[in-house]
Design a protein around this motif. Sequence first.
Motif, mmCIF file in Angstrom:
data_model
loop_
_atom_site.group_PDB
_atom_site.id
_atom_site.type_symbol
_atom_site.label_atom_id
_atom_site.label_comp_id
_atom_site.label_asym_id
_atom_site.label_seq_id
_atom_site.Cartn_x
_atom_site.Cartn_y
_atom_site.Cartn_z
ATOM 1 N N SER A 138 27.463 64.440 43.001
ATOM 2 C CA SER A 138 27.513 63.412 44.028
ATOM 3 C C SER A 138 26.703 63.827 45.257
ATOM 4 O O SER A 138 26.045 62.994 45.873
ATOM 5 C CB SER A 138 28.956 63.105 44.416
ATOM 6 O OG SER A 138 29.592 64.255 44.923
ATOM 7 N N PHE A 139 26.740 65.111 45.640
ATOM 8 C CA PHE A 139 25.951 65.563 46.788
ATOM 9 C C PHE A 139 24.471 65.347 46.531
ATOM 10 O O PHE A 139 23.737 64.872 47.411
ATOM 11 C CB PHE A 139 26.232 67.038 47.082
ATOM 12 C CG PHE A 139 25.507 67.561 48.290
ATOM 13 C CD1 PHE A 139 26.070 67.440 49.539
ATOM 14 C CD2 PHE A 139 24.261 68.159 48.171
ATOM 15 C CE1 PHE A 139 25.398 67.912 50.664
ATOM 16 C CE2 PHE A 139 23.589 68.627 49.281
ATOM 17 C CZ PHE A 139 24.162 68.508 50.530
ATOM 18 N N VAL A 140 24.026 65.681 45.347
ATOM 19 C CA VAL A 140 22.612 65.529 45.002
ATOM 20 C C VAL A 140 22.219 64.054 44.996
ATOM 21 O O VAL A 140 21.182 63.674 45.549
ATOM 22 C CB VAL A 140 22.309 66.182 43.640
ATOM 23 C CG1 VAL A 140 20.880 65.933 43.221
ATOM 24 C CG2 VAL A 140 22.605 67.667 43.676
ATOM 25 N N ALA A 141 23.056 63.213 44.394
ATOM 26 C CA ALA A 141 22.742 61.785 44.308
ATOM 27 C C ALA A 141 22.707 61.137 45.689
ATOM 28 O O ALA A 141 21.766 60.386 46.010
ATOM 29 C CB ALA A 141 23.772 61.083 43.427
ATOM 30 N N ILE A 142 23.693 61.443 46.520
ATOM 31 C CA ILE A 142 23.721 60.864 47.864
ATOM 32 C C ILE A 142 22.560 61.404 48.693
ATOM 33 O O ILE A 142 21.943 60.663 49.463
ATOM 34 C CB ILE A 142 25.078 61.142 48.528
ATOM 35 C CG1 ILE A 142 26.167 60.344 47.814
ATOM 36 C CG2 ILE A 142 25.058 60.791 50.010
ATOM 37 C CD1 ILE A 142 27.570 60.696 48.223
ATOM 38 N N SER A 143 22.243 62.679 48.525
ATOM 39 C CA SER A 143 21.116 63.265 49.253
ATOM 40 C C SER A 143 19.810 62.576 48.887
ATOM 41 O O SER A 143 18.991 62.271 49.759
ATOM 42 C CB SER A 143 21.005 64.753 48.958
ATOM 43 O OG SER A 143 22.131 65.436 49.411
ATOM 44 N N GLY A 163 21.853 72.673 52.843
ATOM 45 C CA GLY A 163 23.244 72.277 52.620
ATOM 46 C C GLY A 163 23.674 72.482 51.174
ATOM 47 O O GLY A 163 24.781 72.965 50.910
ATOM 48 N N TRP A 164 22.816 72.148 50.239
ATOM 49 C CA TRP A 164 23.137 72.338 48.825
ATOM 50 C C TRP A 164 23.263 73.822 48.486
ATOM 51 O O TRP A 164 24.193 74.238 47.800
ATOM 52 C CB TRP A 164 22.084 71.686 47.938
ATOM 53 C CG TRP A 164 22.229 72.058 46.501
ATOM 54 C CD1 TRP A 164 21.440 72.900 45.792
ATOM 55 C CD2 TRP A 164 23.247 71.643 45.602
ATOM 56 N NE1 TRP A 164 21.899 73.015 44.509
ATOM 57 C CE2 TRP A 164 23.010 72.259 44.362
ATOM 58 C CE3 TRP A 164 24.339 70.806 45.724
ATOM 59 C CZ2 TRP A 164 23.821 72.055 43.262
ATOM 60 C CZ3 TRP A 164 25.149 70.607 44.625
ATOM 61 C CH2 TRP A 164 24.890 71.228 43.415
ATOM 62 N N VAL A 165 22.336 74.617 48.988
ATOM 63 C CA VAL A 165 22.370 76.053 48.699
ATOM 64 C C VAL A 165 23.642 76.685 49.244
ATOM 65 O O VAL A 165 24.268 77.525 48.598
ATOM 66 C CB VAL A 165 21.113 76.747 49.268
ATOM 67 C CG1 VAL A 165 21.242 78.257 49.225
ATOM 68 C CG2 VAL A 165 19.879 76.306 48.503
ATOM 69 N N ILE A 166 24.064 76.274 50.429
ATOM 70 C CA ILE A 166 25.252 76.851 51.048
ATOM 71 C C ILE A 166 26.543 76.341 50.400
ATOM 72 O O ILE A 166 27.478 77.111 50.182
ATOM 73 C CB ILE A 166 25.260 76.555 52.559
ATOM 74 C CG1 ILE A 166 24.143 77.336 53.248
ATOM 75 C CG2 ILE A 166 26.603 76.905 53.184
ATOM 76 C CD1 ILE A 166 23.946 76.964 54.703
ATOM 77 N N ASN A 188 31.206 59.197 34.722
ATOM 78 C CA ASN A 188 32.006 59.568 35.886
ATOM 79 C C ASN A 188 31.904 61.058 36.179
ATOM 80 O O ASN A 188 31.887 61.463 37.341
ATOM 81 C CB ASN A 188 33.459 59.149 35.665
ATOM 82 C CG ASN A 188 34.263 59.213 36.936
ATOM 83 O OD1 ASN A 188 33.707 59.192 38.030
ATOM 84 N ND2 ASN A 188 35.564 59.297 36.804
ATOM 85 N N ILE A 189 31.835 61.884 35.133
ATOM 86 C CA ILE A 189 31.748 63.327 35.349
ATOM 87 C C ILE A 189 30.412 63.692 36.005
ATOM 88 O O ILE A 189 30.347 64.606 36.832
ATOM 89 C CB ILE A 189 31.970 64.110 34.037
ATOM 90 C CG1 ILE A 189 32.240 65.577 34.332
ATOM 91 C CG2 ILE A 189 30.814 63.974 33.097
ATOM 92 C CD1 ILE A 189 32.836 66.322 33.177
ATOM 93 N N LEU A 190 29.339 62.990 35.691
ATOM 94 C CA LEU A 190 28.057 63.258 36.336
ATOM 95 C C LEU A 190 28.098 62.904 37.816
ATOM 96 O O LEU A 190 27.549 63.616 38.656
ATOM 97 C CB LEU A 190 26.938 62.480 35.648
ATOM 98 C CG LEU A 190 26.525 62.980 34.271
ATOM 99 C CD1 LEU A 190 25.499 62.055 33.657
ATOM 100 C CD2 LEU A 190 25.986 64.384 34.351
ATOM 101 N N ILE A 191 28.759 61.804 38.133
ATOM 102 C CA ILE A 191 28.867 61.395 39.536
ATOM 103 C C ILE A 191 29.710 62.396 40.303
ATOM 104 O O ILE A 191 29.383 62.760 41.431
ATOM 105 C CB ILE A 191 29.450 59.974 39.637
ATOM 106 C CG1 ILE A 191 28.447 58.976 39.062
ATOM 107 C CG2 ILE A 191 29.777 59.619 41.069
ATOM 108 C CD1 ILE A 191 28.974 57.580 38.917
#
Length: 84
Positions: free
Chosen positions: A9-14, A48-51, A2-5
Amino acid sequence: MNILINQYSFVAISILLIIAAGFFLLGNKPKFKNYLIFGAIVAAFIVGWVILHPRQTIFMNNAKSVQAMIGSGKPVLLEFQSPY
């Protein structure tokens, strides 16, 4: 798990959205326009990730300096985060 998600989560959904975009845009005889759109989608997620990703600040472990800044006439943005 759960902590990884929660943390990524942004990275996984991306990644899932990039895979879906690649499937639809590059699936059947892609043209230059499709590669360009796919590259723009990937670039948008990277920007988006960088910002948006959280970063450590110089005041992260120095509560006394933050307390000294509060009320001294300088605007201060306080952000409280919880691991839960």
